[in-house]
Design an enzyme around this catalytic site. Sequence first.
Site, PDB file in Angstrom:
ATOM      1  N   LYS A   1       0.820  -1.222   0.000  1.00  0.00           N
ATOM      2  CA  LYS A   1       0.000   0.000   0.000  1.00  0.00           C
ATOM      3  C   LYS A   1       0.847   1.261   0.000  1.00  0.00           C
ATOM      4  O   LYS A   1       0.606   2.182  -0.788  1.00  0.00           O
ATOM      5  CB  LYS A   1      -0.916  -0.017   1.247  1.00  0.00           C
ATOM      6  CG  LYS A   1      -1.512   1.334   1.595  1.00  0.00           C
ATOM      7  CD  LYS A   1      -2.354   1.275   2.847  1.00  0.00           C
ATOM      8  CE  LYS A   1      -1.670   1.566   4.148  1.00  0.00           C
ATOM      9  NZ  LYS A   1      -1.424   2.969   4.468  1.00  0.00           N
ATOM     10  N   ASN A   2       1.839   1.308   0.898  1.00  0.00           N
ATOM     11  CA  ASN A   2       2.570   2.571   1.068  1.00  0.00           C
ATOM     12  C   ASN A   2       3.575   2.849  -0.052  1.00  0.00           C
ATOM     13  O   ASN A   2       4.165   3.927  -0.090  1.00  0.00           O
ATOM     14  CB  ASN A   2       3.248   2.612   2.445  1.00  0.00           C
ATOM     15  CG  ASN A   2       2.213   2.784   3.548  1.00  0.00           C
ATOM     16  OD1 ASN A   2       1.047   3.074   3.264  1.00  0.00           O
ATOM     17  ND2 ASN A   2       2.633   2.613   4.790  1.00  0.00           N
TER      18      ASN A   2
ATOM     19  N   ARG B   1      -8.487  -0.640   5.065  1.00  0.00           N
ATOM     20  CA  ARG B   1      -7.690   0.408   4.406  1.00  0.00           C
ATOM     21  C   ARG B   1      -6.361  -0.150   3.912  1.00  0.00           C
ATOM     22  O   ARG B   1      -5.826   0.299   2.916  1.00  0.00           O
ATOM     23  CB  ARG B   1      -7.383   1.541   5.396  1.00  0.00           C
ATOM     24  CG  ARG B   1      -8.588   2.336   5.821  1.00  0.00           C
ATOM     25  CD  ARG B   1      -8.193   3.470   6.712  1.00  0.00           C
ATOM     26  NE  ARG B   1      -7.261   4.362   5.989  1.00  0.00           N
ATOM     27  CZ  ARG B   1      -6.767   5.481   6.466  1.00  0.00           C
ATOM     28  NH1 ARG B   1      -7.123   5.886   7.657  1.00  0.00           N
ATOM     29  NH2 ARG B   1      -5.929   6.213   5.763  1.00  0.00           N
TER      30      ARG B   1
ATOM     31  N   ASP C   1       5.019   0.803  11.995  1.00  0.00           N
ATOM     32  CA  ASP C   1       3.804   0.141  11.509  1.00  0.00           C
ATOM     33  C   ASP C   1       3.684  -1.311  11.973  1.00  0.00           C
ATOM     34  O   ASP C   1       2.693  -1.980  11.666  1.00  0.00           O
ATOM     35  CB  ASP C   1       3.736   0.197   9.976  1.00  0.00           C
ATOM     36  CG  ASP C   1       3.488   1.612   9.472  1.00  0.00           C
ATOM     37  OD1 ASP C   1       3.076   2.457  10.280  1.00  0.00           O
ATOM     38  OD2 ASP C   1       3.705   1.862   8.269  1.00  0.00           O
TER      39      ASP C   1
ATOM     40  N   ARG D   1       1.036  14.577  13.349  1.00  0.00           N
ATOM     41  CA  ARG D   1       1.483  14.387  11.968  1.00  0.00           C
ATOM     42  C   ARG D   1       1.503  15.656  11.102  1.00  0.00           C
ATOM     43  O   ARG D   1       0.698  15.821  10.193  1.00  0.00           O
ATOM     44  CB  ARG D   1       0.661  13.282  11.298  1.00  0.00           C
ATOM     45  CG  ARG D   1       0.744  11.979  12.053  1.00  0.00           C
ATOM     46  CD  ARG D   1       0.071  10.850  11.333  1.00  0.00           C
ATOM     47  NE  ARG D   1       0.793  10.391  10.169  1.00  0.00           N
ATOM     48  CZ  ARG D   1       0.336   9.461   9.330  1.00  0.00           C
ATOM     49  NH1 ARG D   1      -0.828   8.916   9.548  1.00  0.00           N
ATOM     50  NH2 ARG D   1       1.050   9.075   8.295  1.00  0.00           N
ATOM     51  N   PRO D   2       2.461  16.551  11.366  1.00  0.00           N
ATOM     52  CA  PRO D   2       2.574  17.769  10.554  1.00  0.00           C
ATOM     53  C   PRO D   2       3.024  17.489   9.121  1.00  0.00           C
ATOM     54  O   PRO D   2       3.486  16.389   8.814  1.00  0.00           O
ATOM     55  CB  PRO D   2       3.646  18.581  11.292  1.00  0.00           C
ATOM     56  CG  PRO D   2       4.404  17.595  12.108  1.00  0.00           C
ATOM     57  CD  PRO D   2       3.476  16.466  12.417  1.00  0.00           C
TER      58      PRO D   2
ATOM     59  N   ASP E   1       4.969  20.074   7.555  1.00  0.00           N
ATOM     60  CA  ASP E   1       5.895  21.197   7.331  1.00  0.00           C
ATOM     61  C   ASP E   1       7.075  20.818   6.428  1.00  0.00           C
ATOM     62  O   ASP E   1       7.531  21.626   5.612  1.00  0.00           O
ATOM     63  CB  ASP E   1       6.412  21.732   8.689  1.00  0.00           C
ATOM     64  CG  ASP E   1       7.064  20.639   9.533  1.00  0.00           C
ATOM     65  OD1 ASP E   1       6.498  19.531   9.592  1.00  0.00           O
ATOM     66  OD2 ASP E   1       8.139  20.874  10.114  1.00  0.00           O
ATOM     67  N   LEU E   2       7.561  19.585   6.545  1.00  0.00           N
ATOM     68  CA  LEU E   2       8.738  19.192   5.745  1.00  0.00           C
ATOM     69  C   LEU E   2       8.386  19.097   4.259  1.00  0.00           C
ATOM     70  O   LEU E   2       9.202  19.418   3.398  1.00  0.00           O
ATOM     71  CB  LEU E   2       9.310  17.853   6.238  1.00  0.00           C
ATOM     72  CG  LEU E   2       9.749  17.822   7.703  1.00  0.00           C
ATOM     73  CD1 LEU E   2      10.168  16.410   8.107  1.00  0.00           C
ATOM     74  CD2 LEU E   2      10.904  18.790   7.945  1.00  0.00           C
TER      75      LEU E   2
HETATM   76  N1  EPU Z   1       7.013  14.656  10.181  1.00  0.00           N
HETATM   77  C1  EPU Z   1       7.103  15.993  10.440  1.00  0.00           C
HETATM   78  N2  EPU Z   1       6.846  16.864   9.430  1.00  0.00           N
HETATM   79  C2  EPU Z   1       6.500  16.444   8.179  1.00  0.00           C
HETATM   80  C3  EPU Z   1       6.417  15.072   7.908  1.00  0.00           C
HETATM   81  C4  EPU Z   1       6.684  14.182   8.940  1.00  0.00           C
HETATM   82  O1  EPU Z   1       7.424  16.399  11.555  1.00  0.00           O
HETATM   83  O2  EPU Z   1       6.275  17.300   7.322  1.00  0.00           O
HETATM   84  C5  EPU Z   1       7.308  13.690  11.243  1.00  0.00           C
HETATM   85  C6  EPU Z   1       6.123  12.792  11.597  1.00  0.00           C
HETATM   86  O3  EPU Z   1       5.252  13.422  12.516  1.00  0.00           O
HETATM   87  C7  EPU Z   1       6.822  11.578  12.169  1.00  0.00           C
HETATM   88  C8  EPU Z   1       8.101  11.493  11.334  1.00  0.00           C
HETATM   89  O4  EPU Z   1       8.276  12.772  10.754  1.00  0.00           O
HETATM   90  O5  EPU Z   1       7.177  11.805  13.507  1.00  0.00           O
HETATM   91  C9  EPU Z   1       8.086  10.467  10.238  1.00  0.00           C
HETATM   92  O6  EPU Z   1       6.869  10.560   9.490  1.00  0.00           O
HETATM   93  P1  EPU Z   1       6.826  10.239   7.943  1.00  0.00           P
HETATM   94  O7  EPU Z   1       6.700  11.509   7.192  1.00  0.00           O
HETATM   95  O8  EPU Z   1       7.939   9.326   7.616  1.00  0.00           O
HETATM   96  O9  EPU Z   1       5.441   9.465   7.835  1.00  0.00           O
HETATM   97  P2  EPU Z   1       4.405   9.541   6.650  1.00  0.00           P
HETATM   98  O10 EPU Z   1       5.091   9.674   5.353  1.00  0.00           O
HETATM   99  O11 EPU Z   1       3.335  10.502   6.996  1.00  0.00           O
HETATM  100  C10 EPU Z   1       4.419   6.983   6.177  1.00  0.00           C
HETATM  101  C11 EPU Z   1       3.424   5.868   6.150  1.00  0.00           C
HETATM  102  C12 EPU Z   1       2.986   5.539   7.562  1.00  0.00           C
HETATM  103  C13 EPU Z   1       4.226   5.143   8.369  1.00  0.00           C
HETATM  104  C14 EPU Z   1       5.253   6.280   8.331  1.00  0.00           C
HETATM  105  C15 EPU Z   1       6.554   5.937   9.027  1.00  0.00           C
HETATM  106  C16 EPU Z   1       2.301   6.157   4.041  1.00  0.00           C
HETATM  107  C17 EPU Z   1       1.080   6.539   3.295  1.00  0.00           C
HETATM  108  N3  EPU Z   1       2.262   6.277   5.372  1.00  0.00           N
HETATM  109  O12 EPU Z   1       3.751   8.098   6.755  1.00  0.00           O
HETATM  110  O13 EPU Z   1       2.132   4.406   7.446  1.00  0.00           O
HETATM  111  O14 EPU Z   1       3.856   4.908   9.704  1.00  0.00           O
HETATM  112  O15 EPU Z   1       5.556   6.597   6.952  1.00  0.00           O
HETATM  113  O16 EPU Z   1       7.144   4.839   8.457  1.00  0.00           O
HETATM  114  O17 EPU Z   1       3.279   5.735   3.471  1.00  0.00           O
HETATM  115  C18 EPU Z   1       0.361   2.985   8.010  1.00  0.00           C
HETATM  116  O18 EPU Z   1       0.510   2.416   6.915  1.00  0.00           O
HETATM  117  O19 EPU Z   1      -0.364   2.508   8.923  1.00  0.00           O
HETATM  118  C19 EPU Z   1       1.049   4.251   8.258  1.00  0.00           C
HETATM  119  C20 EPU Z   1       0.656   5.096   9.208  1.00  0.00           C
END
Ligand code: EPU
Length: 417
Positions: free
Chosen positions: A22-23, A396, A304, A121-122, A124-125
């Site tokens: 999925k991801n 999902r 996860d 889950r911001p 900002d990045l």
């Molecule tokens: N973060 C920030 N700012 C940002 C983006 C992320 O502070 O702009 C922080 C997050 O809050 C977190 C860390 O950076 O503390 C890492 O988050 P990441 O951006 O890697 O997560 P994501 O891309 O939002 C994906 C998966 C998640 C998985 C995470 C971590 C998808 C669609 N989602 O989320 O999957 O937990 O990476 O590996 O790929 C799931 O499938 O159940 C799921 C939640």
Amino acid sequence: MDRFIIEGTRELTGEIKVSGAKNAILPIMAACLLAPGKSVLTNVPNLIDLKTMAHLLRIIGARIDHSGDTMMIDSSDICFFEAPYELVSKMRASIYVLGPLLARLGEARVSFPGGCAIGTRPVDLHLKAVEALGATVKIEHGYIHATASALKGAQIRFEISSVGATINALMAAVLAEGETVLNNAAMEPEVDSVIEFLIKMGALIEGKGSTTLKITGVKHLFPVEMKMIPDRIEAGTFLIAGAMSRKPVTVSNCEPSHLTILMEKLREAGCEIDVKDHSIRIHTPGEIKPVNVITLPYPGFPTDLQAQFMALMTLSQGICFMEDTIFPDRFMHVSELNRLQADITLSRGIATIKGVKALSGAEVMATDLRASAALVLAGLVAKGKTIVSRIYHIDRGYDRIEEKLRSIGANIIRENA
Ligand code: EPU
């Protein structure tokens, strides 16, 4: 609303197959917007999140046909640049259209994702990355509005490792003018898979599998066909189901190299693991030993799989600790596991799990995707009947999980309550 009715047993055995990831598929679907024409993805499961992404891409102007495990995405006529609140509030991964829309149309309007069951889950990045590439970003009326007459290559250093921000930056940079370097990029297999897809489309990207990615912008990308990688989290969930059983279970159609740290932890827990090219056999001959886990970016232990591993640890012979450094509040499953007579306490972001002799079936409620998977695993081995409600969360990210689990002898049925 559907729910699962489970009669527990610790006698699961046989072979269980893993579907596409999925991801990896979610961002790859968005990446199809970058190249006009028909791209074809194979090994695509039937998941609610993928349907939501397909809905979003159709709103944007793509034509999508998903039949069997093949998905065709025709993005010849992309005309609309908005990801509406209605869809983003259902699925945060909708943010993945930001980079491709900016690169292809020079404009994107994406509803600002709010918090969710696993934390704040911001984004900002993501926004800093597209700004560095020359986009102007405004937040107005609950929407991110980004515009760019032309994206330009840039040096970007992510403060923290982010799967989503790395992928969005990649998708914006591939069509930007000049060179982009991403430092502290995420190394998850899903990121590598997107890189592979983009390279197939004609993108110039160096550094796959490392934290430094160099992208040289090209003028055009081309539609392609690619088989999606197996879902390492689904595979991990099934391996943990196997670890909880007293009999051997084989998880097939998986990529063992993506599961190294989980297999290390399972061996520490006393499991015997036999790895073949695309399958893993697991057997727990004795008692389950307690194992501490801290989640970290890849190649560390995945957040996860934290909830599912906790379900396993509820049956260990001792005490262990778990901490989630990625999503520190991702512990909604703790109180539900305790309803099944697990013994878990939570203090200052650390879960202390005291193993019990057996879990006891009860009614529990799923709160998010991976928490629901943990409750199903616990229910599979609990004594008596467990009812897991709100299982739309599990649909999902897991394709017909109950049918797959029945193939290894689980007594689980879906009921429309
Ligand atoms: N973060 C920030 N700012 C940002 C983006 C992320 O502070 O702009 C922080 C997050 O809050 C977190 C860390 O950076 O503390 C890492 O988050 P990441 O951006 O890697 O997560 P994501 O891309 O939002 C994906 C998966 C998640 C998985 C995470 C971590 C998808 C669609 N989602 O989320 O999957 O937990 O990476 O590996 O790929 C799931 O499938 O159940 C799921 C939640």
